[in-house]
Design an enzyme around this catalytic site. Structure first.
Site, PDB file in Angstrom:
ATOM      1  N   CYS A 183       1.099  -0.877  -0.167  1.00  0.00           N
ATOM      2  CA  CYS A 183      -0.211   0.155   0.235  1.00  0.00           C
ATOM      3  C   CYS A 183       0.738   0.956  -0.075  1.00  0.00           C
ATOM      4  O   CYS A 183       0.307   2.439  -0.484  1.00  0.00           O
ATOM      5  CB  CYS A 183      -0.911  -0.038   1.177  1.00  0.00           C
ATOM      6  SG  CYS A 183      -0.078  -0.454   2.923  1.00  0.00           S
ATOM      7  N   HIS A 594      -1.499   7.837   6.988  1.00  0.00           N
ATOM      8  CA  HIS A 594      -1.389   6.111   7.632  1.00  0.00           C
ATOM      9  C   HIS A 594      -2.522   5.457   8.835  1.00  0.00           C
ATOM     10  O   HIS A 594      -2.903   6.078   9.864  1.00  0.00           O
ATOM     11  CB  HIS A 594       0.385   6.413   8.010  1.00  0.00           C
ATOM     12  CG  HIS A 594       0.373   5.140   9.381  1.00  0.00           C
ATOM     13  ND1 HIS A 594       1.047   4.781  10.767  1.00  0.00           N
ATOM     14  CD2 HIS A 594       0.998   3.703   8.793  1.00  0.00           C
ATOM     15  CE1 HIS A 594       0.585   3.687  11.066  1.00  0.00           C
ATOM     16  NE2 HIS A 594       1.063   3.493   9.384  1.00  0.00           N
ATOM     17  N   HIS A 602      -1.646   0.871   7.731  1.00  0.00           N
ATOM     18  CA  HIS A 602      -1.804   0.943   6.072  1.00  0.00           C
ATOM     19  C   HIS A 602      -1.808   2.021   5.532  1.00  0.00           C
ATOM     20  O   HIS A 602      -2.259   3.285   6.141  1.00  0.00           O
ATOM     21  CB  HIS A 602      -3.674   0.304   5.778  1.00  0.00           C
ATOM     22  CG  HIS A 602      -4.107   0.145   4.757  1.00  0.00           C
ATOM     23  ND1 HIS A 602      -3.588   0.183   3.479  1.00  0.00           N
ATOM     24  CD2 HIS A 602      -4.720   0.879   3.932  1.00  0.00           C
ATOM     25  CE1 HIS A 602      -4.090   0.007   2.619  1.00  0.00           C
ATOM     26  NE2 HIS A 602      -5.428   0.799   2.673  1.00  0.00           N
TER      27      HIS A 602
END
Length: 1032
Positions: A183, A594, A602
């Protein structure tokens, strides 16, 4: 999607840290279902930390374990506490084999474990709903572990077999597939790709002529192939027919550079540094080959790098150094906004000597930008190492940042004026501190632990002095022989010898007992407030005069202090607002977010689309429309685990950064494949042909392959799992689901079944919260609507599980795991347990509720814009849909009176407009006015008359009729008189029969986010003058 490595930059080390080892243990436990810690550690030791080999080791070992032993040692974790309950012990008489497929065994195991905790449920007061959700989670946990025991190899998430699920819609942006904790890669690449100047540089990069030969060094051997893969990736993002593309080729090259395993997460700033270094090297190779002058020009340096001047004093000696910077690091802790971070970053140490003629021994320095890059990137340091705990922690403090950032105050050319303003701000803040301290003494008065506002203290003293005394002592008039309440307990005479002892005799012996903790009635003769025992009129007059005067003085002083504090705050805010300090504007281009903790999280990105003038959210394969409000909620931090980690600003005076490319000959804007050079165009066309062939093969397969029987389908993917979610808003549900999984992973050691409870708890909290009309949580999720209206628990359960069973949920192991848990649970629900007709009816009602909301918000928006003709039909259907819903329950729809008010007001406005047109006497205006009346107003009057209980509607109808009847006695042209005579019978018709009506307007499709935002905005904009008289 949810990566598992500390986002802080760490030194590369061969030895596995304790944190990383624990992460691998958690992942291994989740994938295999094994709970034996020693066995897990043995697997990691044998595999040298390789997760895939460890899984293979455990699954092969489990395959050799006898079935009986699996039942013996099988354990399941109960959610409400951290104890483990042995379900299949051989020593237990209630041996339950959970490795089979018998649903009854599974239900008995759950009943057994819940029976043990029933006492705890009763003692803690847990509700039936909470116990029900705990049961769901327990069932899901057992189902997941049961599936894990049968797993014989590591399973990898695959794309949907239906290519139409992966087809790009129109010109929607293309997403990036998460190919294993990447990601971070997606967030950075999408942010850079949407810088159109950067996009052009990458797409039109031509490899050096010598690339055909062997690379001269390791740098070329790495950078040039990566550059080629990046060009391929960018070209697919431009012209692919796929909804998302696979970046594996580029990621594989990066993995070697980072020396990271597949289970590790890279830090965004670390990756961005590495990426810019590689790009700079690749363009430098090309620039050196093409150079004609003395020094090659590198476009990456020109785009991303700036310079600042370091001015300082070191041990009494002044110095000046010019330094180059790329990403500018900023500390977050201790600051409230971006400007405070920048101010702190620009000044280090003691700098008073810089402003004085004499040197001193103090050391410090200032940074002044001499040249800012077109793309200005700030790293926000949101992680710090906790020395006490020996681990990194994330800083969740709130930090605000603007959408437009003016950098003038940090430029070297404004050094003198900035220093003057900084000194003025310092002086104002010192004065502000003094005023705030003074104000605090007024607002928190007293010398003890409890403080009160001084004005209130004086008011209380005045109330005490003015109270009339009732008695000389607060205890003198209380009858201690009788219980409070003025009644005396009458003791019955002693029972006679030989008298009966039956129920009647026992009843006669009962006495009235006063219960001081349950009988709270205040005796009527006690004074409600304490009062002075003795006070003369003269004393009271003097005291009241003093207290009144003192309170007035205190209130005036408080107001003066508050006004002075507000003025100073305003002065500080406007210190840099003059035009001379707003000449270097930088507009926010991208925010990298974040979510999670320091050791799990993630990444996703919010990127501004200047052509649509809106924010977009790039979350791996998902690309959705967003808003500044959603960005603020996810990025500022302060109240949840999500916060901005990197800010990317672009020079607002350099439009070439985001301008589209135009054809030099035709002047037409280039789009799609036309933007690509020939080699990349050929590459994308080939990939699109492959995808088209895949869709053709799918169509042919569906045409020839018969539908499988129901029992076969249920073994794989139930029919309802292939349908869209009942609300038709799968993207929003997908994001909510993934957020619940992420939160469960961060808070509960990655136990996937906890995600069900996390999501249900969130929705239950929303349903229980008392919110204003503009924030209606029923619009956010169907389950909130169901809870409000007391839907059957089985319907709520099935809806929640269907949300988590979405096969488009995500592409990492955790999402896949919870999806399987939800599907397993859905398979356990027998057809007779849920009435599917009732289930569909509830979802149809929710769809109608959303439709009524859309009708209402569009109608209100048009009404506020004074577009009454267009608004009427939306308000009419909003009322009709809402009325049908409210007939089933008071919480099924919106406030009926609110909708009725604006429906009524819209008709009155149209009536007034039509009457004004009629009064002009002009043929065209008169016909227009009568057309409005006949087609809209007269057609809708029966809707207002059908409910005679609505008095305000009846009055409105009479007002409209009276307005037109008033023309009967006035002089007018014969043709007007004739038209009025023809029209009035229609208007005065008292029939409530709806003879003809318009079809409902076609509703646009809104995402949940858009619907909530627009509904909130329009309800908020309803001023008191536009709302009903009762304030609703």
């Amino acid at each position: 999607l949810f990566c598992q490595k500390n986002p802080l930059r760490q030194e590369e080390t061969c030895k596995m840290t304790k944190t990383h080892q624990q992460t691998l243990l958690n992942q291994l436990r989740e994938v295999t279902g094994t709970t034996d810690v020693q066995l897990l550690q043995q697997a990691l030791q044998v595999s040298n930390g390789d997760l895939a080999e460890a899984v293979a080791f455990l699954t092969e070992k489990n395959a050799k374990v006898p079935q009986q032993d699996e039942a013996t040692y099988y354990q399941t974790a109960q959610i409400t506490n951290d104890r483990y309950i042995s379900v299949g012990s051989q020593a237990d008489t209630n041996v339950i084999d959970l490795t089979g497929d018998d649903k009854d065994d599974l239900q008995r195991a759950i009943a057994l474990s819940l029976e043990e905790s029933n006492r705890a449920f009763r003692e803690t007061g847990i509700t039936d709903e909470e116990q029900a959700i705990s049961r769901w989670v327990l069932e899901a946990s057992i189902a997941e572990n049961k599936a894990s025991l049968k797993r014989t190899h590591t399973e990898v998430w695959s794309d949907s077999p239906n290519p139409y699920d992966r087809k790009r819609q129109d010109n929607c942006p293309v997403g990036l597939k998460n190919v294993g904790n990447t990601c971070w890669f997606s967030a950075v690449i999408q942010s850079l790709f949407n810088l159109l100047e950067f996009q052009r540089l990458v797409l039109h990069y031509s490899p050096p002529a010598r690339m055909q030969d062997l690379p001269r060094n390791q740098k070329e051997h790495r950078n040039l192939p990566f550059m080629q893969e990046l060009r391929h990736l960018f070209s697919l993002l431009v012209g692919s027919k796929r909804k998302y593309v696979d970046p594996s080729s580029a990621v594989e090259i990066l993995k070697d550079a980072f020396k990271s395993s597949e289970s590790q997460q890279q830090d965004v700033s670390e990756f961005t540094h590495k990426l810019l270094d590689w790009l700079e090297d690749a363009f430098q190779i090309k620039a050196e080959e093409d150079r004609e002058g003395e020094k090659p020009k590198n476009p990456m340096v020109d785009l991303f790098y700036g310079r600042f001047l370091a001015v300082g004093v070191l041990e009494g000696k002044k110095f000046e150094n010019t330094e180059m910077f790329g990403q500018y690091p900023l500390q977050v802790n201790g600051f409230k906004d971006l400007h405070e971070c920048l101010e702190a970053a620009m000044i280090e140490g003691e700098i008073e000597s810089l402003h004085s003629a004499e040197n001193s021994a103090k050391s410090g320095q200032e940074h002044w930008f001499t040249e800012l890059p077109p793309v200005l990137t700030f790293e926000l340091s949101r992680f710090e190492f906790n020395q006490t705990l020996g681990r990194p922690e994330k800083i969740h403090n709130k930090l605000e940042f603007p959408s437009m950032l003016y950098m003038d105050r940090y430029m070297d050319r404004n050094r003198d004026i900035t220093r003057i303003k900084r000194e003025e701000i310092r002086r104002l803040k010192e004065h502000l501190t003094v005023l705030q301290q003074r104000l605090e003494r007024y607002l928190s008065y007293g010398s003890g632990p409890k403080r009160f506002p001084l004005a209130d203290v004086l008011q209380y003293a005045m109330e005490f002095a003015s109270s009339k005394p009732v008695c000389t002592s607060p205890v003198e008039d209380i009858n201690t022989t009788a219980p409070p309440g003025g009644t005396t307990a009458q003791l019955p005479p002693p029972a006679r010898q030989g008298s009966g002892s039956g129920p009647q005799a026992q009843q006669q012996q009962r006495v009235s007992i006063h219960k001081p903790f349950t009988q709270s009635r205040v005796p009527p003769e006690l004074p409600m407030h304490p009062a002075p025992r003795h006070i003369t009129e003269e004393e009271l007059r003097v005291l009241e005069g003093c207290l009144h005067r003192w309170r007035s003085e205190v209130e005036n002083d408080t107001r003066d202090l508050q006004a002075s504090i507000s003025r100073i705050h305003r002065t500080i805010e406007l210190m840099y607002s003059d035009k001379s300090m707003m000449q270097v504007p930088y507009r926010l281009h991208a925010v990298l977010v974040h979510e999670g903790q320091a050791n799990a999280g993630h990444y996703w990105a919010y990127i501004f689309d200047p052509h649509q003038q809106r924010w977009m959210k790039y979350n791996d394969i998902s690309v959705t429309k967003s808003s500044w409000e959603e960005l603020v909620r996810d990025s500022f931090g302060g109240y949840r685990n999500a916060s901005a980690y990197c800010l990317m600003y672009i020079d607002d005076k350099k439009p070439f950064l985001i301008e589209e490319e135009f054809d030099k000959e035709t002047g037409q804007m280039l789009s799609g494949l036309d933007k690509l050079p020939p080699d990349l165009k050929e590459y994308v066309e080939a990939d699109n042909k492959l995808f088209e062939r895949e869709m053709e093969e799918w169509d042919a397969l569906q045409a020839t392959e018969p539908c499988p029987p129901d029992n076969t389908a249920s073994q794989h993917d139930p029919e309802y799992m292939e349908q869209q979610s009942p609300t038709g808003d799968s993207k929003h549900l997908q994001e909510d689901t993934e957020r619940a999984i992420s939160k469960a992973a961060a808070e509960h050691d990655e136990k996937s079944p906890e995600a069900l409870k996390v999501e249900y708890t969130r929705l239950l909290r929303l349903a229980q919260e008392d919110t204003p009309p503009e924030r209606d949580y029923r619009l956010q999720h169907v389950i909130v609507y169901f809870i409000h209206n007391q839907a059957p628990k089985k319907i709520v359960e099935r809806t929640l599980l269907t949300q988590f069973a979405d096969r488009n949920l995500g592409f990492d192991e955790r999402c896949k795991s919870i999806m399987k848990v939800a599907r397993a649970k859905l398979e356990l629900i027998m057809p007779d347990e849920v009435n599917m007709e009732e289930y569909e009816m509830w979802h149809q009602d929710y769809r109608k509720f959303r439709d009524a909301t859309v009708f209402l918000l569009i109608g209100l928006e048009l009404f506020l814009k004074k577009s009454y003709v267009e608004a009427l039909m939306y308000l009419i259907y909003a009322y009709q849909y809402n009325k049908e819903l409210l007939a089933k329950g008071p919480y099924r729809g919106h406030d009926e009176e609110l909708i009725a008010h604006y429906r009524r007001e819209c008709l009155l406005k149209l009536n007034e407009h039509a009457a004004v047109l009629f009064e002009t006497g002009e043929e065209i205006e008169v016909n227009t006015g009568l057309s409005i009346m006949n087609e809209l107003v007269v057609a809708c009057i029966p809707l207002l008359l059908v409910d005679e209980m609505e008095e305000k509607d009846m009055v409105a109808v009479e007002d409209m009729r009276n307005r037109w009847c008033s023309y009967l006695g006035q002089e007018m042209e014969p043709n007007l008189q004739e038209k009025l005579t023809d029209f009035l019978p229609k208007l005065l018709d008292c029939s409530t029969e709806i003879k003809s009506f318009h079809d409902p307007p076609k509703l646009p499709s809104y995402s949940t986010l858009e619907l909530c935002e627009r509904y909130g905005q329009v309800v908020t904009s309803l001023t008191p003058s536009r709302t009903p008289a009762d304030g609703r």
